[in-house]
Design a protein around this motif. Structure first.
Motif, mmCIF file in Angstrom:
data_model
loop_
_atom_site.group_PDB
_atom_site.id
_atom_site.type_symbol
_atom_site.label_atom_id
_atom_site.label_comp_id
_atom_site.label_asym_id
_atom_site.label_seq_id
_atom_site.Cartn_x
_atom_site.Cartn_y
_atom_site.Cartn_z
ATOM 1 N N UNK A 1 43.333 55.724 42.551
ATOM 2 C CA UNK A 1 42.121 55.477 41.758
ATOM 3 C C UNK A 1 42.368 54.388 40.715
ATOM 4 N N UNK A 2 43.586 54.374 40.177
ATOM 5 C CA UNK A 2 43.922 53.341 39.186
ATOM 6 C C UNK A 2 43.937 51.958 39.820
ATOM 7 N N UNK A 3 44.568 51.827 41.001
ATOM 8 C CA UNK A 3 44.590 50.526 41.684
ATOM 9 C C UNK A 3 43.165 50.079 42.018
ATOM 10 N N UNK A 4 42.327 51.026 42.427
ATOM 11 C CA UNK A 4 40.936 50.695 42.742
ATOM 12 C C UNK A 4 40.194 50.221 41.495
ATOM 13 N N UNK A 5 40.454 50.872 40.372
ATOM 14 C CA UNK A 5 39.819 50.463 39.116
ATOM 15 C C UNK A 5 40.285 49.073 38.706
ATOM 16 N N UNK A 6 41.591 48.823 38.813
ATOM 17 C CA UNK A 6 42.120 47.501 38.484
ATOM 18 C C UNK A 6 41.450 46.427 39.347
ATOM 19 N N UNK A 7 41.300 46.725 40.634
ATOM 20 C CA UNK A 7 40.718 45.751 41.559
ATOM 21 C C UNK A 7 39.259 45.476 41.230
ATOM 22 N N UNK A 8 38.515 46.532 40.882
ATOM 23 C CA UNK A 8 37.101 46.338 40.526
ATOM 24 C C UNK A 8 36.957 45.581 39.211
ATOM 25 N N UNK A 9 37.818 45.888 38.249
ATOM 26 C CA UNK A 9 37.734 45.252 36.939
ATOM 27 C C UNK A 9 38.361 43.868 36.916
ATOM 28 N N UNK A 10 39.195 43.588 37.885
ATOM 29 C CA UNK A 10 39.907 42.309 37.940
ATOM 30 C C UNK A 10 39.784 41.739 39.361
ATOM 31 N N UNK A 11 38.554 41.501 39.845
ATOM 32 C CA UNK A 11 38.333 41.146 41.257
ATOM 33 C C UNK A 11 38.952 39.827 41.690
ATOM 34 N N UNK A 12 39.255 38.950 40.734
ATOM 35 C CA UNK A 12 39.860 37.674 41.097
ATOM 36 C C UNK A 12 41.223 37.869 41.749
ATOM 37 N N UNK A 13 41.827 39.047 41.527
ATOM 38 C CA UNK A 13 43.134 39.316 42.122
ATOM 39 C C UNK A 13 43.070 39.397 43.642
ATOM 40 N N UNK A 14 41.901 39.689 44.183
ATOM 41 C CA UNK A 14 41.763 39.686 45.640
ATOM 42 C C UNK A 14 41.917 38.265 46.171
ATOM 43 N N UNK A 15 41.371 37.308 45.438
ATOM 44 C CA UNK A 15 41.537 35.906 45.836
ATOM 45 C C UNK A 15 42.995 35.487 45.705
ATOM 46 N N UNK A 16 43.657 35.959 44.644
ATOM 47 C CA UNK A 16 45.076 35.637 44.470
ATOM 48 C C UNK A 16 45.896 36.175 45.637
ATOM 49 N N UNK A 17 45.571 37.390 46.078
ATOM 50 C CA UNK A 17 46.352 38.016 47.147
ATOM 51 C C UNK A 17 46.348 37.169 48.410
ATOM 52 N N UNK A 18 45.189 36.630 48.767
ATOM 53 C CA UNK A 18 45.079 35.863 50.013
ATOM 54 C C UNK A 18 45.201 34.361 49.776
ATOM 55 N N UNK A 19 45.637 33.965 48.586
ATOM 56 C CA UNK A 19 45.781 32.543 48.270
ATOM 57 C C UNK A 19 46.655 31.778 49.267
ATOM 58 N N UNK A 20 47.746 32.375 49.798
ATOM 59 C CA UNK A 20 48.552 31.638 50.780
ATOM 60 C C UNK A 20 47.794 31.287 52.062
ATOM 61 N N UNK A 21 46.632 31.895 52.268
ATOM 62 C CA UNK A 21 45.824 31.617 53.458
ATOM 63 C C UNK A 21 44.654 30.686 53.145
ATOM 64 N N UNK A 22 44.542 30.257 51.886
ATOM 65 C CA UNK A 22 43.341 29.583 51.394
ATOM 66 C C UNK A 22 42.998 28.291 52.126
ATOM 67 N N UNK A 23 44.007 27.568 52.623
ATOM 68 C CA UNK A 23 43.713 26.299 53.280
ATOM 69 C C UNK A 23 43.036 26.491 54.634
#
Length: 321
Positions: free
Chosen positions: A139-161
């Motif tokens: 639940x904590x990780x889910x809360x962090x992800x909802x409150x800090x959604x830009x981290x989802x973009x960071x996670x897949x950044x190596x695939x961004x190109x």
């Protein structure tokens, strides 16, 4: 599945066009001539396959020839590599992406950002972790992800190109909404596993991450298993990942300071992510630079123009199904 006609996927990509292949290094098409220039063709095929694998990796967490066969057939591969050599190439690409996402992004940037928050999960020495504690952390990780959604973009950044994450983020179709939920689920599951393996911990005497190589291996296996478990195995079935119109153009995520919304009391904090490119290269003194010829300047100008237009464009590589 009903994707908008403006969305391109791997099914629309052709690596070899009229006997030419795109050279991502020089930003132009070049003849694919494995008979007379096998070594160069090996390099070009390797470059192209890595861009393609990044698209498939988004939902598979692995690198397989079957996933890029529609764009770069094995028949083409075998003109420059043996089957065994190619298998090793794909394994190397998978290993690199695992490291870039699960270590460089997840552990070193995302969890490091979250770790400074007061509600980051605490470890209890000597106590067995039960289901209740696991559910609380999830639940904590889910809360962090909802409150800090830009981290989802960071996670897949190596695939961004290669992938069109903005299209996924808009979630304008059921398929894109599913892919957006998939990124959230991946971040939560990976953070939990990394925490359990103590990958977010570093020793005081050294910069080594907790758990060593064994924990890294375990995290990789869990990551690879995610797409094969329900409900995601069924939900992802048949969904194609959208590709950037400037596919392979070297797109990167912004590395500017981003204020976090994870308030620690009354004082929101900021975190500067570690740069993933550029390193610490020393810039040469202008007086030491060699004067470039007119031809070199023209070529440099041409390459800059290609980069601004995104390198490979839709008119070059995308074809209707």
């Amino acid at each position: 599945m009903s994707l908008s006609q403006s969305i391109n996927t791997l099914k629309n990509v052709r690596a070899i066009v009229n006997g030419n292949i795109w050279d991502f290094a020089s930003m132009k098409f070049t003849p694919f001539d494995p008979v007379n220039d096998r070594e160069r063709c090996q390099t070009l095929v390797s470059q192209y396959s890595k861009k393609l694998c990044k698209v498939a990796y988004f939902t598979t967490h692995t690198c397989r020839q079957e996933d890029i066969e529609c764009s770069l057939p094995m028949e083409t591969i075998l003109q420059v590599f043996t089957a065994e050599e190619w298998e090793q190439k794909l394994k190397a690409t998978k290993k690199e992406l695992h490291r870039n996402i699960l270590t460089d992004k997840l552990v070193d940037e995302i969890m490091a950002r979250w770790k400074i928050q007061s509600d980051y999960p605490k470890r209890k020495q000597g106590e067995t972790i039960g289901e209740v504690e696991t559910e609380e952390r999830m639940r904590t990780w889910e809360q962090f992800t909802r409150r800090d959604p830009e981290m989802m973009r960071w996670l897949v950044a190596p695939l961004a190109e290669s992938i069109d994450y903005d299209e996924i983020l808009r979630a304008e179709t059921p398929e894109m909404a599913t892919l957006h939920e998939w990124v959230q689920a991946c971040l939560v599951a990976a953070a939990e596993k990394a925490f359990c393996l103590q990958r977010d911990m570093q020793g005081l005497a050294s910069a080594k991450r907790g758990g060593g190589h064994q924990s890294a291996y375990a995290l990789n296996r869990t990551w690879e298993d995610l797409p094969n478990k329900e409900p995601w195995k069924s939900r992802l079935l048949g969904i194609m990942v959208p590709i950037n119109s400037n596919f392979g153009g070297g797109k990167r995520t912004s590395m500017t300071i981003i204020p976090t919304t994870l308030d620690d009391g009354d004082f929101p904090t900021s975190y500067i992510p570690r740069k993933t490119s550029g390193g610490g290269k020393k810039r040469p003194n202008p007086s030491e630079k060699r004067q470039k010829t007119e031809e070199e300047l023209k070529e440099e100008s041409h390459r800059r123009k290609l980069r601004r237009t995104g390198g490979v464009t839709a008119s070059n590589i995308f074809f209707p199904e």
